[in-house]
Design an enzyme around this catalytic site. Structure first.
Site, short mmCIF file in Angstrom:
data_model
loop_
_atom_site.label_atom_id
_atom_site.label_comp_id
_atom_site.label_asym_id
_atom_site.label_seq_id
_atom_site.Cartn_x
_atom_site.Cartn_y
_atom_site.Cartn_z
N ASP A 28 78.31 92.72 33.02
CA ASP A 28 76.95 92.20 33.17
C ASP A 28 75.90 93.21 32.70
O ASP A 28 74.86 92.83 32.17
CB ASP A 28 76.69 91.83 34.64
CG ASP A 28 77.37 90.52 35.03
OD1 ASP A 28 77.84 89.81 34.12
OD2 ASP A 28 77.42 90.22 36.23
N GLU B 152 66.24 91.67 38.24
CA GLU B 152 65.27 92.02 39.28
C GLU B 152 64.37 93.16 38.85
O GLU B 152 64.63 93.85 37.87
CB GLU B 152 65.97 92.41 40.59
CG GLU B 152 66.59 93.80 40.63
CD GLU B 152 67.96 93.90 40.00
OE1 GLU B 152 68.09 94.67 39.02
OE2 GLU B 152 68.89 93.22 40.45
N ARG C 130 55.42 98.48 54.79
CA ARG C 130 55.77 99.91 54.84
C ARG C 130 57.28 100.01 54.88
O ARG C 130 57.92 99.37 55.71
CB ARG C 130 55.19 100.59 56.08
CG ARG C 130 53.69 100.79 56.04
CD ARG C 130 53.22 101.41 57.35
NE ARG C 130 51.82 101.78 57.30
CZ ARG C 130 50.80 100.93 57.48
NH1 ARG C 130 51.07 99.65 57.74
NH2 ARG C 130 49.56 101.34 57.42
N ALA D 180 64.53 98.44 53.78
CA ALA D 180 64.30 99.26 54.98
C ALA D 180 62.83 99.30 55.40
O ALA D 180 62.19 100.35 55.38
CB ALA D 180 64.82 100.69 54.74
#
Length: 261
Positions: free
Chosen positions: A40, A118, A143, A180
């Site tokens: 890919d 992306e 954040r 995160a």
């Protein structure tokens, strides 16, 4: 285009010879079909190399490593693929792409990119703090480590690792996934991936710093003095030449559940 290892190079040369035997011409500048030999990642490189001719060029992937989402032909099938390319009309499937526009504070020329999988945004140091706007309305102040915006066909890549949804590539949408995020009594983000339709625009506006690491597929670029980063479903689409059915959910199954089972 070859991945560059010995196996892929040999396969590429073999295919060129076979296709020329069928009186097809090899044209690196203005190809009708680009055959990517590798994985890919090789197809991502091929896409970016020919991104200026997406309306004229269709892509085919031969995989010399693991089964890919874009590379669906096996090395032992290349004779079959060559005959199919030379002798049969092919079906073209089109997948949506991601448009990224970066604007700068001092009115410098904006930068535009197209992504097949992306784009990610991270701070150069420390926590990324970004105001997120959807359709011109403030949505949240993010954040955390970073943000990832993916296409439906790229939803099985980094987006999936971030806990994003797998989206069928016939849907014209983009997905925003968090890396995160910080959530406590003071700071709040929605905490879920968001899927936006084609007519919605996503805008990121810096809060405390203006320098960022931005990735577009395999490309990493440092951008300084950023005023905003805009994402939307691009007007352009990527075209794949299909010589046989390759259902998306079968690809998902074969890649993540069982190999070819």
């Amino acid at each position: 285009m070859s991945k560059g290892d010995a196996t892929s190079n040999a396969l590429m040369q073999k295919m060129i010879t076979y296709l020329q035997d069928f009186e097809l011409s090899y044209d690196e500048e203005q190809p009708d079909i680009v055959i990517s030999v590798g994985g890919d990642g090789t197809l991502l490189h091929a896409f970016h190399r020919y991104s200026s001719r997406l309306d004229k060029t269709a892509f085919v992937g031969v995989h010399t490593g693991h089964l890919g989402f874009y590379a669906d032909w096996l090395p032992e099938e290349i004779e079959k693929l060559v005959i199919a390319i030379a002798k049969t009309p092919y079906q073209v499937v089109e997948y949506p792409l991601l448009e990224i526009i970066i604007r700068y504070r001092h009115g410098g020329k904006e930068t535009k990119y197209l992504g097949l999988n992306e784009s990610t945004v991270k701070s150069m140091e420390g926590t990324l703090v970004m105001d997120v706007e959807i359709r011109g309305e403030h949505f949240e102040r993010f954040r955390g480590d970073g943000l990832c915006v993916s296409t439906p066909s790229g939803s099985t890549a980094y987006n999936k690792a971030l806990g994003g949804a797998i989206i069928h590539p016939t849907l014209h949408a983009i997905q925003l996934a968090e890396m995160a995020s910080i959530n406590n009594r003071v700071f709040r983000t929605v905490g879920s991936p968001l899927i936006l339709p084609a007519h919605h625009t996503l805008l990121l506006k810096p809060v405390n710093t203006n320098d960022f690491h931005v990735t577009i597929d395999h490309l990493t670029v440092m951008h300084r003095d950023v005023k905003s980063i805009q994402f939307r479903v691009a007007d352009e689409r990527v075209r794949f030449a299909r010589f046989r059915p390759f259902p998306f959910w079968k690809r998902v199954h074969d890649s993540f559940i069982s190999d070819g089972g």
